[in-house]
Design a protein around this motif. Structure first.
Motif, PDB file in Angstrom:
ATOM      1  N   ASN A  23      33.085  41.583  43.308  1.00 14.75           N
ATOM      2  CA  ASN A  23      32.403  40.405  43.831  1.00 14.75           C
ATOM      3  C   ASN A  23      33.330  39.670  44.785  1.00 14.75           C
ATOM      4  O   ASN A  23      34.393  40.181  45.151  1.00 14.75           O
ATOM      5  N   GLU A  24      32.933  38.479  45.187  1.00 18.16           N
ATOM      6  CA  GLU A  24      33.685  37.746  46.210  1.00 18.16           C
ATOM      7  C   GLU A  24      34.959  37.145  45.643  1.00 18.16           C
ATOM      8  O   GLU A  24      34.951  36.470  44.615  1.00 18.16           O
ATOM      9  N   GLY A  25      36.052  37.396  46.340  1.00 17.83           N
ATOM     10  CA  GLY A  25      37.322  36.814  45.951  1.00 17.83           C
ATOM     11  C   GLY A  25      37.520  35.451  46.571  1.00 17.83           C
ATOM     12  O   GLY A  25      36.686  34.975  47.355  1.00 17.83           O
ATOM     13  N   VAL A  26      38.634  34.813  46.249  1.00 16.98           N
ATOM     14  CA  VAL A  26      38.940  33.496  46.810  1.00 16.98           C
ATOM     15  C   VAL A  26      39.049  33.560  48.325  1.00 16.98           C
ATOM     16  O   VAL A  26      38.792  32.577  49.020  1.00 16.98           O
ATOM     17  N   ASN A  27      39.418  34.723  48.860  1.00 20.67           N
ATOM     18  CA  ASN A  27      39.547  34.867  50.308  1.00 20.67           C
ATOM     19  C   ASN A  27      38.199  34.994  51.010  1.00 20.67           C
ATOM     20  O   ASN A  27      38.144  35.108  52.232  1.00 20.67           O
ATOM     21  N   GLY A  28      37.103  34.992  50.243  1.00 25.35           N
ATOM     22  CA  GLY A  28      35.775  35.062  50.852  1.00 25.35           C
ATOM     23  C   GLY A  28      35.273  36.461  51.103  1.00 25.35           C
ATOM     24  O   GLY A  28      34.157  36.639  51.612  1.00 25.35           O
ATOM     25  N   TYR A  29      36.046  37.461  50.753  1.00 31.11           N
ATOM     26  CA  TYR A  29      35.660  38.857  50.963  1.00 31.11           C
ATOM     27  C   TYR A  29      35.235  39.497  49.650  1.00 31.11           C
ATOM     28  O   TYR A  29      35.586  39.028  48.571  1.00 31.11           O
ATOM     29  N   GLN A  30      34.483  40.589  49.750  1.00 29.54           N
ATOM     30  CA  GLN A  30      34.111  41.354  48.563  1.00 29.54           C
ATOM     31  C   GLN A  30      35.345  42.149  48.113  1.00 29.54           C
ATOM     32  O   GLN A  30      35.516  43.307  48.461  1.00 29.54           O
ATOM     33  N   SER A  31      36.189  41.485  47.354  1.00 29.45           N
ATOM     34  CA  SER A  31      37.504  42.057  47.054  1.00 29.45           C
ATOM     35  C   SER A  31      37.973  41.809  45.628  1.00 29.45           C
ATOM     36  O   SER A  31      39.055  42.257  45.256  1.00 29.45           O
ATOM     37  N   ARG A  32      37.175  41.119  44.823  1.00 26.24           N
ATOM     38  CA  ARG A  32      37.593  40.754  43.468  1.00 26.24           C
ATOM     39  C   ARG A  32      36.985  41.718  42.456  1.00 26.24           C
ATOM     40  O   ARG A  32      35.773  41.954  42.446  1.00 26.24           O
ATOM     41  N   PHE A  33      37.815  42.267  41.584  1.00 28.89           N
ATOM     42  CA  PHE A  33      37.318  43.186  40.563  1.00 28.89           C
ATOM     43  C   PHE A  33      36.717  42.366  39.418  1.00 28.89           C
ATOM     44  O   PHE A  33      37.403  41.553  38.795  1.00 28.89           O
ATOM     45  N   ASP A  34      35.438  42.609  39.150  1.00 35.59           N
ATOM     46  CA  ASP A  34      34.655  41.735  38.290  1.00 35.59           C
ATOM     47  C   ASP A  34      34.740  42.140  36.813  1.00 35.59           C
ATOM     48  O   ASP A  34      33.726  42.435  36.164  1.00 35.59           O
ATOM     49  N   PHE A  35      35.946  42.123  36.268  1.00 37.53           N
ATOM     50  CA  PHE A  35      36.116  42.398  34.844  1.00 37.53           C
ATOM     51  C   PHE A  35      35.538  41.244  34.028  1.00 37.53           C
ATOM     52  O   PHE A  35      35.673  40.067  34.401  1.00 37.53           O
ATOM     53  N   ASP A  36      34.924  41.570  32.910  1.00 36.63           N
ATOM     54  CA  ASP A  36      34.409  40.550  32.008  1.00 36.63           C
ATOM     55  C   ASP A  36      35.585  39.934  31.258  1.00 36.63           C
ATOM     56  O   ASP A  36      36.283  40.623  30.504  1.00 36.63           O
ATOM     57  N   PRO A  37      35.843  38.629  31.425  1.00 35.95           N
ATOM     58  CA  PRO A  37      37.012  38.008  30.779  1.00 35.95           C
ATOM     59  C   PRO A  37      36.955  38.065  29.258  1.00 35.95           C
ATOM     60  O   PRO A  37      37.991  37.987  28.591  1.00 35.95           O
ATOM     61  N   ASP A  38      35.759  38.200  28.701  1.00 39.20           N
ATOM     62  CA  ASP A  38      35.630  38.267  27.253  1.00 39.20           C
ATOM     63  C   ASP A  38      35.969  39.649  26.699  1.00 39.20           C
ATOM     64  O   ASP A  38      36.091  39.817  25.487  1.00 39.20           O
ATOM     65  N   GLU A  39      36.094  40.618  27.579  1.00 38.21           N
ATOM     66  CA  GLU A  39      36.365  41.986  27.142  1.00 38.21           C
ATOM     67  C   GLU A  39      37.761  42.455  27.534  1.00 38.21           C
ATOM     68  O   GLU A  39      38.080  43.636  27.405  1.00 38.21           O
ATOM     69  N   THR A  40      38.577  41.553  28.035  1.00 37.26           N
ATOM     70  CA  THR A  40      39.934  41.912  28.424  1.00 37.26           C
ATOM     71  C   THR A  40      40.940  41.086  27.631  1.00 37.26           C
ATOM     72  O   THR A  40      40.602  40.067  27.025  1.00 37.26           O
ATOM     73  N   VAL A  41      42.190  41.509  27.666  1.00 30.25           N
ATOM     74  CA  VAL A  41      43.248  40.857  26.884  1.00 30.25           C
ATOM     75  C   VAL A  41      43.640  39.511  27.466  1.00 30.25           C
ATOM     76  O   VAL A  41      43.814  38.529  26.749  1.00 30.25           O
TER      77      VAL A  41
END
Length: 339
Positions: A169-187
């Motif tokens: 999904n969209e990263g802070v830089n405004g590009y489609q560059s953020r990996f959309d891991f579910d925070p509830d399913e990661t350490v």
């Protein structure tokens, strides 16, 4: 200088920004219209190097040396201005040390040029071409967006091959560059997003500048460039996948390591895996990779040893014959006479 290498890391509720050196006619016009300025010191230094190249080509060797000497000083000041970012924001010891070392090394290079070492004009030419390759990616949004989003898509595909499919999904830089891991399913509840430094363009620019600056048959230059770019692309892909997985899944969240980095380096506890994977493991291995790629390039294009000899002279004050040491004496170009 080695290029900056970076991945940005974000939490589920906030973003921590990390940043980091042939289109058709219609696309080209649109690209030029969207150029954004960066630090004018970088532009000034690169412009000075190119002007010195022109003077050298015209036979005005002394003015060329003087102009290049000034450009090196400006280049060093530019790197000095990057120290606060590398130390405070990126928290990268390696990049901080390199940026600090750049000023005295660049000033010394300028001093040598001013004093008559005209052979350093070849190194100046290589740096100028490196800047010409890198600066458009830094300053033209349409190029930067394409590089970042393409790199993110490739890294995501790499993760899919390993059984992970977080989406993008969209990263802070405004590009489609953020990996959309579910925070509830990661350490750690954190994820990463791709920035320009993650694309490998900096390392590619280094080899592009070295290869383009020397006189050699075009076929060998293209072969060396293809090898360098291909290896950098593959290793960069592996690095991005490694960091993208290590950060959310907390591969380096060992208690002793978290305690040491939070106590002595001021790191956020849930950011430790990212910092270890990115700033320590990946950046250290990147230096090793650059040395290995250089060796492979030299086997195809030994002429690049000439600017590398100049780098060694600046670093050590000693003349080295790399051509002789590597059994490539026949490839040595005629040296310019220092004046």
């Amino acid at each position: 200088m080695l290029s900056s290498i970076g991945v940005a890391v974000t939490s589920s509720s906030s973003a921590v920004t990390a940043a980091v050196l042939e289109p058709t006619a219609s696309v080209l016009v649109a690209s030029l219209a969207s150029v954004e300025p960066i630090d004018p010191l970088a532009w000034l230094a690169i412009a000075g190097f190119f002007a010195a190249i022109v003077l050298q080509w015209r036979g005005d060797l002394t003015p060329a040396r003087y102009l290049a000497a000034g450009a090196w000083v400006v280049f060093g000041v530019f790197w000095l201005t990057m120290v606060p970012y590398y130390y405070l924001d990126a928290q990268s010891p390696l990049q901080t040390i390199l940026a600090l070392a750049a000023l005295p090394l660049c000033v010394y290079t300028g001093y040598l040029l001013y004093g008559g070492r005209s052979s350093l004009l070849l190194l100046s030419k290589a740096v100028a071409i490196m800047g010409l390759i890198y600066l458009p990616a830094e300053t033209i949004p349409i190029f930067r967006q394409w590089l970042i989003e393409t790199t993110a898509a490739q890294a995501h595909y790499g993760m899919e091959l390993l059984g992970y499919s977080p989406g993008i999904n969209e990263g802070v830089n405004g590009y489609q560059s953020r990996f959309d891991f579910d925070p509830d399913e990661t350490v750690t509840g954190r994820t990463t997003y791709i920035v320009l430094a993650c694309t490998g363009i900096g390392s590619m620019a280094i080899f592009g500048g070295l290869i383009a600056s020397v006189a050699a048959p075009l076929k060998r230059k293209l072969s060396a460039l293809a090898l360098a770019v291909g290896v950098i692309w593959f290793l960069n892909l592996a690095r991005n996948v490694f960091i993208a997985l290590a950060s959310p899944y907390g591969w380096f969240q060992q208690e002793w390591l978290v305690s040491a980095m939070t106590t002595y380096m001021g790191a956020q506890p849930d950011r430790v895996s990212f910092l270890v994977a990115h700033n320590y493991i990946s950046q250290t291995l990147s230096v090793v990779a650059l040395v290995a790629i250089t060796y492979l390039v030299v086997k195809i294009l030994p002429e690049v040893l000439a600017p590398l000899e100049e780098v060694l002279y600046v670093l050590t004050g000693t003349e080295y014959d790399l051509f002789e040491a590597l059994g490539e004496s026949e490839a040595r170009p005629d040296r310019q006479t220092n004046q």
